[in-house]
Design a protein around this motif. Structure first.
Motif, PDB file in Angstrom:
ATOM      1  N   UNK A 251       0.850  -0.973   0.018  1.00 32.64           N
ATOM      2  CA  UNK A 251       0.003   0.004  -0.161  1.00 32.64           C
ATOM      3  C   UNK A 251       0.734   1.166   0.085  1.00 32.64           C
ATOM      4  N   UNK A 252       0.328   2.359  -0.384  1.00 36.37           N
ATOM      5  CA  UNK A 252       0.939   3.601  -0.374  1.00 36.37           C
ATOM      6  C   UNK A 252       2.055   3.665  -1.440  1.00 36.37           C
ATOM      7  N   UNK A 764      -4.486  -5.036  15.094  1.00 38.66           N
ATOM      8  CA  UNK A 764      -4.545  -6.619  14.712  1.00 38.66           C
ATOM      9  C   UNK A 764      -3.728  -6.685  13.410  1.00 38.66           C
ATOM     10  N   UNK A 765      -2.615  -7.435  13.152  1.00 41.16           N
ATOM     11  CA  UNK A 765      -2.080  -7.553  11.951  1.00 41.16           C
ATOM     12  C   UNK A 765      -2.130  -9.014  11.667  1.00 41.16           C
ATOM     13  N   UNK A 790      -8.379  -4.692  11.311  1.00 40.48           N
ATOM     14  CA  UNK A 790      -9.682  -4.441  11.639  1.00 40.48           C
ATOM     15  C   UNK A 790      -9.905  -2.841  11.168  1.00 40.48           C
ATOM     16  N   UNK A 791      -8.941  -2.090  10.627  1.00 43.17           N
ATOM     17  CA  UNK A 791      -8.864  -1.077   9.820  1.00 43.17           C
ATOM     18  C   UNK A 791      -9.348   0.143  10.985  1.00 43.17           C
ATOM     19  N   UNK A 822      -6.389   0.073   7.159  1.00 41.07           N
ATOM     20  CA  UNK A 822      -5.831  -1.192   6.653  1.00 41.07           C
ATOM     21  C   UNK A 822      -4.973  -1.049   5.528  1.00 41.07           C
ATOM     22  N   UNK A 823      -3.783  -1.830   5.772  1.00 40.92           N
ATOM     23  CA  UNK A 823      -2.874  -1.905   4.309  1.00 40.92           C
ATOM     24  C   UNK A 823      -1.948  -2.882   4.248  1.00 40.92           C
TER      25      UNK A 823
END
Length: 832
Positions: A251-252, A764-765, A790-791, A822-823
């Protein structure tokens, strides 16, 4: 999200593509110890049929999830020990081995590192992190994020996603109070006491082992450990040739590319190892990009009693400045509070309008080169020499070269503040201009360290170390104007301030452990540290910052361990740490205020450890480790923020007479058959300043110190921190893990005000790694890390200040650093 699910599904489906022969494979696990003493050997290299397949963990354990059917050779190597060859037969059922290595072979190259490491005899709280532990989470994020699951740790990222400027706090202490060393050489900046790991991107890929000590810990070089220390080693010699590449994307627009190689042992004496890395990201916050490059190269010569090794590593970073954080109303959407920011000049109307569009990803700066640019080159020459049967010495010469600047667009700045004349146009006199400046650092850090170790082979009751270091830091600080709308009498690169600093740091220590009785061991340590620090010249706005200080610190430490039974130990220790103020405590001190005094810490630790293999509670082929550690850290003259600001808005600090941190750290680890493991940490703490007097501002914007002293909570010190990792191997080669982190409420300053706080958060990861061993390469590993599953929308850091409002009541201005929602990061690794 759809693409993420597709990618995750692809990774989970990969086991179906593995050769059918893999289903006949069986696991092999075991423990590697010193054959004479039975001591576990963490970091030993495990090879199967000549290929490196792992290293032992902190308990000397290893696990091979799949050994093909047939006859194979298992080879174990560890510096300072003779290599061990063990035949194994692949079979469907798990095999457990207990192997002992005999002392001999070549001399270990970690004499300096070992001298600064804690062990079960030093009665301190510590966590060992192996190369494998780091590799599991190394998708490109910085080292603090790789240590997120260790006890009492809180991490944060300016750009929001763990790349670029990141920070770590341990027991509420920021990195300015965490002593960091690389191969026994200090890493902390001599003036600010901080360790800026952004300057060494992807250093984790070159780390062979790492130890986190909590509290004062053992004597070592560099700044005092005022909350913890992190000792990094890159000294591992890999005797087999290898080549590896790791590539991540996420992401990003985050990319990581790493290439590593090693020659193995050439002619029985020489080794060469190297690495090239690049990490780039746009960042979670808008305009919070990072472009990071680094290399690592080592060349060594080794014989039976001698090891000589030259190591050089370097990092270059260019990060878009995200230091200002995000104003609170842009996160909460509070329009009334936003108007207060506008009315007070914290935000312009245009910035506020843009901020409403960008929301929690808002970035204050829009100038296209509002960047931090820095390069840091490290050079180390290490010698380890055996001196007879029982003695060895480690010594190192080192040089760190750092240089760089951050560039900023400044609106409506006074000519006088930049040593420029006012501009007259027609009949008008201009006193201000828009301009672009660069603030530079240009420094050298060099010196030498040594450690003489007594480690008798035939009697391990007494072990001792005599060590020390001499280091010097030279740093030029200066600012230049590279562009101005109205140039006045300035030229390009007009220098508007300059000061130089020099710091000489000498320390020596003696340490010994003595096993008085089979069950009772004692530990003693005495460190003497002498510092000379001077600054000469002017800071911005023509402030004279000339400073000359000297310090002499004597730091005793003592401890004892008592063995209750096999695998059970009680320990207790006392340690004193003292440190000098940082540069800003001198340069930002208002006129007429007393000089900052040195801080002192008395650290009391005590705990219980339990280690069980094949536990009766969990069944055969299991491992259980538990530890409970109590700490009481009593400070004298701790430097804390009062609420007062200097002329450019920096928080000022003052000594408080008494403060403390106390708490309980609980850690546990359980594994079963290498199929399922659970590790958990929980820290419960109380962090207080006694007799704190807040500085507030009156209606004339003059600072006023509160008359009434009170006990209050230390800023950035959560009372509850926990971390939990559940990892399983449902199929051979496939490892799944859930990582859960909780951090309780924190306060942005020392007032413990509910209006100036960081809300508690939970994260949470999810991590998955799948490895296969095809015939054309040693290993291919695919990985996926989903952060913040869990964003959650949370912040992990921030700062605050305030002024009186029109009605005389204080107005509070909070700024936060939002962390990414989330990513994901996906990786492909190949070993040759």
């Amino acid at each position: 999200m759809k693409n993420l699910l597709v990618l995750g599904g692809a990774v989970l489906a990969l086991p179906l593509l593995a050769p059918r022969a893999a289903w006949a494979q069986g696991p092999v696990a075991g423990t590697i110890t010193d054959a004479r003493t039975g001591t576990a050997l963490p970091g030993a290299t495990v090879l199967l049929d000549g290929a490196v397949v792992g290293v032992t963990d902190a308990s000397g354990m290893f696990a091979l999830p799949a050994v093909p059917a047939g006859s194979h050779e298992l080879r174990i190597t560890f510096l300072g020990y003779d290599a061990l060859r063990q035949p194994v037969q692949g079979q469907p059922t798990e095999q457990r081995l207990a192997l002992g290595l005999r002392s001999g072979g070549i001399l270990t190259g970690e004499a300096l590192v070992t001298a600064s490491r804690a062990n079960d005899r030093t009665a301190t709280a510590y966590t060992n992190v192996s190369r494998e532990d780091l590799a599991k989470r190394n998708f490109g994020q910085d080292i603090p994020y790789l240590l997120d699951q260790t006890p009492s740790v809180v991490v944060t990222s300016d750009a929001g996603a763990g790349v670029g400027y990141t920070d770590i706090r341990i027991r509420g202490t920021s990195n300015t109070g965490i002593n960091m060393t690389i191969n026994g050489v200090p890493l902390n900046d001599a003036e600010s006491h901080g360790s800026f790991l952004v300057n060494l991107p992807d250093l984790a890929s070159s780390i062979s082992s790492l130890q986190v000590q909590r509290g004062v810990g053992t004597s070592q070089n560099g700044g005092a450990a005022f909350g913890a220390s992190i000792n990094i080693s890159t000294m591992e010699n890999r005797t087999e040739a290898y080549g590896e590449t790791q590539n991540s994307f996420g992401s990003f627009n985050t990319w990581k590319n790493t290439v590593q190689f090693g020659t193995g042992l050439l002619g029985q004496h020489f080794t060469i190892d190297g690495r090239l890395s690049r990490i780039a990201t746009d960042g979670y916050l808008n305009r919070a990009s990072s472009d990071l490059k680094s290399y690592y190269l080592s060349a060594g010569y080794q014989a039976k009693n001698t090891l000589l090794k030259f190591i050089t590593f370097s990092g270059r970073e260019k990060t878009y400045q995200a230091w200002n954080g995000v104003p609170e109303p842009l996160i909460t959407g509070d329009r009334k509070l936003l108007q207060q920011f506008i009315d007070n000049g914290e935000l312009s109307e245009a910035d506020a309008a843009r901020g409403l569009q960008e929301g929690r990803r808002y970035s204050y700066y829009t100038y296209d080169n509002q960047t931090d640019n820095y390069q840091q080159n490290h050079y180390q020459l290490h010698l380890s020499q055996g001196l007879g049967q029982d003695w060895n010495v480690g010594a190192a010469l080192h040089l760190t070269r750092g240089f760089g600047y951050y560039e900023s667009y400044r609106a409506r700045r006074k000519f006088a503040d930049y040593n420029l004349q006012n501009v007259v146009i027609g009949g008008d006199t201009l006193t201000r201009t828009n301009l672009i400046d660069q603030k530079w650092l240009d420094n050298y850090f060099y010196g030498g360290t040594f450690a003489l170790n007594y480690q008798p082979r035939n009697n391990d009751k007494l072990q001792a170390t005599l060590g020390g270091a001499w280091n010097q830091f030279v740093n030029d600080h200066y600012g230049e104007v590279i562009w101005a709308q109205y140039a006045s009498n300035g030229n390009i690169r007009h220098r508007y301030y300059f000061n130089d600093a020099r710091k000489t740091d000498f320390n020596a220590y003696a340490r010994a452990t003595w096993q008085v009785l089979p069950q009772l061991g004692v530990y003693g340590d005495l460190q003497v540290r002498r510092i000379k620090y001077g600054i000469d010249g002017l800071e911005a706005q023509n402030r004279d910052v000339t400073t000359h200080e000297r310090y002499l610190f004597v730091n005793p430490k003592a401890g004892a361990t008592f063995t209750l039974a096999e695998g059970q130990q009680l320990y207790a220790s006392y340690a004193r740490g003292q440190r000098e103020p940082v540069r800003s405590d001198f340069t930002d001190r208002p006129a007429g205020q007393p000089r900052a005094q040195a801080e002192r810490l008395n650290d009391f630790e005590g705990g219980y450890r339990l280690t069980r293999a094949n536990s009766t509670l969990l069944g055969p082929q299991t491992t259980l480790r538990l530890e409970a550690n109590y700490f009481y850290m009593q400070y004298r003259n701790q430097l804390v923020a009062t609420g007062r600001l200097d002329s450019v808005g920096n928080a000022l600090r003052t000594n408080v007479d008494r403060s403390y941190r106390t708490g309980l750290e609980l850690t546990g680890f359980a594994s079963m058959n290498d199929k399922l493991s659970l590790s958990s940490t929980l820290t419960l703490s109380r962090n207080r300043i006694q007799g704190f007097r807040e500085v507030i501002y009156d209606a004339n914007y003059l600072p006023v110190t509160a008359a009434e002293a009170r006990t209050t909570t230390i800023s950035y010190s959560p009372s509850v921190v926990s971390a939990h990792t559940l990892e399983g191997q449902p199929l051979k080669g496939l490892r799944l893990a859930l990582l859960y982190k909780t951090v309780s409420e924190q306060f942005l300053d020392n007032t413990a005000s509910a209006a100036k706080r960081i809300a508690p958060y939970q994260v949470l990861d999810f991590r998955v790694r799948y490895s296969i061993r095809p015939v054309f390469v040693k290993e291919i590993e695919l990985g996926l890390l989903v952060n913040n599953v869990l964003n959650r929308k949370y912040v992990a850091n921030g700062y605050t200040y305030g002024y009186p409002g029109a009605d005389g009541n204080p107005q509070i201005f909070n700024f936060y650093f939002p962390q990414a929602t989330r990513n994901f990061l996906a990786s492909v690794g190949v070993k040759f």
